[in-house]
Design an enzyme around this catalytic site. Structure first.
Site, short mmCIF file in Angstrom:
data_model
loop_
_atom_site.label_atom_id
_atom_site.label_comp_id
_atom_site.label_asym_id
_atom_site.label_seq_id
_atom_site.Cartn_x
_atom_site.Cartn_y
_atom_site.Cartn_z
N CYS A 22 -7.08 -9.04 10.47
CA CYS A 22 -6.35 -7.88 10.96
C CYS A 22 -6.62 -6.61 10.16
O CYS A 22 -5.90 -5.64 10.29
CB CYS A 22 -4.85 -8.20 10.96
SG CYS A 22 -4.47 -9.64 11.98
N CYS B 37 -8.50 -12.39 6.18
CA CYS B 37 -7.55 -11.80 7.12
C CYS B 37 -8.30 -11.06 8.23
O CYS B 37 -9.11 -10.17 7.95
CB CYS B 37 -6.63 -10.84 6.37
SG CYS B 37 -5.52 -9.91 7.43
N CYS C 206 -6.68 -15.74 3.58
CA CYS C 206 -5.39 -16.28 4.04
C CYS C 206 -5.05 -17.60 3.35
O CYS C 206 -5.90 -18.49 3.28
CB CYS C 206 -5.46 -16.49 5.55
SG CYS C 206 -3.88 -16.89 6.30
N CYS D 249 -2.99 -14.44 2.16
CA CYS D 249 -3.35 -13.32 1.28
C CYS D 249 -2.33 -13.16 0.16
O CYS D 249 -1.25 -13.76 0.18
CB CYS D 249 -3.46 -12.04 2.10
SG CYS D 249 -1.89 -11.52 2.83
N CYS E 276 3.30 -10.85 5.75
CA CYS E 276 2.09 -11.14 6.51
C CYS E 276 1.79 -9.99 7.47
O CYS E 276 2.47 -9.82 8.49
CB CYS E 276 2.26 -12.46 7.27
SG CYS E 276 0.78 -12.93 8.21
#
Length: 120
Positions: free
Chosen positions: A59, A57, A76, A78, A87
């Protein structure tokens, strides 16, 4: 960046694009209404897949990305996405989410445009 690196990066971007599109369709989720958000997330997944061998991920902040890859929780899709359709990146959104668009596909051209703007 060499031509070889560019070709490899493009292949990984296409692979993550295809993954995201297929996963959205399979889970009946949609990309963010602002497709530039989707593009940034897919680019981050492609970079992590290329650098770390797994689409971690993009982010989240990690003290040790390699350890997180091995843990698999944030790879991902996740665990929160797989278990609860949650998400954090806003890549896969249920239709009723205020930020969900109507798209389950994104053009390679837009992905490359966003990539170019990120490196400028």
């Amino acid at each position: 960046m060499t031509t070889e690196n560019t070709n490899s990066d493009d292949k990984m971007l296409v692979a993550m694009k295809n993954f995201a599109e297929q996963y959205a369709k399979r889970t009946n989720t949609y990309f963010c209404s602002d497709l530039s958000v989707t593009a940034v997330v897919i680019e981050g997944l492609a970079k992590h897949k290329s650098d770390l061998g797994s689409p971690l991920c993009p982010c989240r902040h990690y003290e040790d990305k390699e350890a997180e890859v091995k843990n698999t929780f944030w790879n991902c899709p996740c665990v929160p996405m797989r278990e609860r359709n949650d998400c954090h990146c806003m890549l896969f959104l249920p239709a009723e989410n205020d930020f969900a668009g109507k798209e389950q596909e994104i053009s390679l051209e837009l992905l490359k445009e966003v990539r170019a703007s990120m490196s400028a």
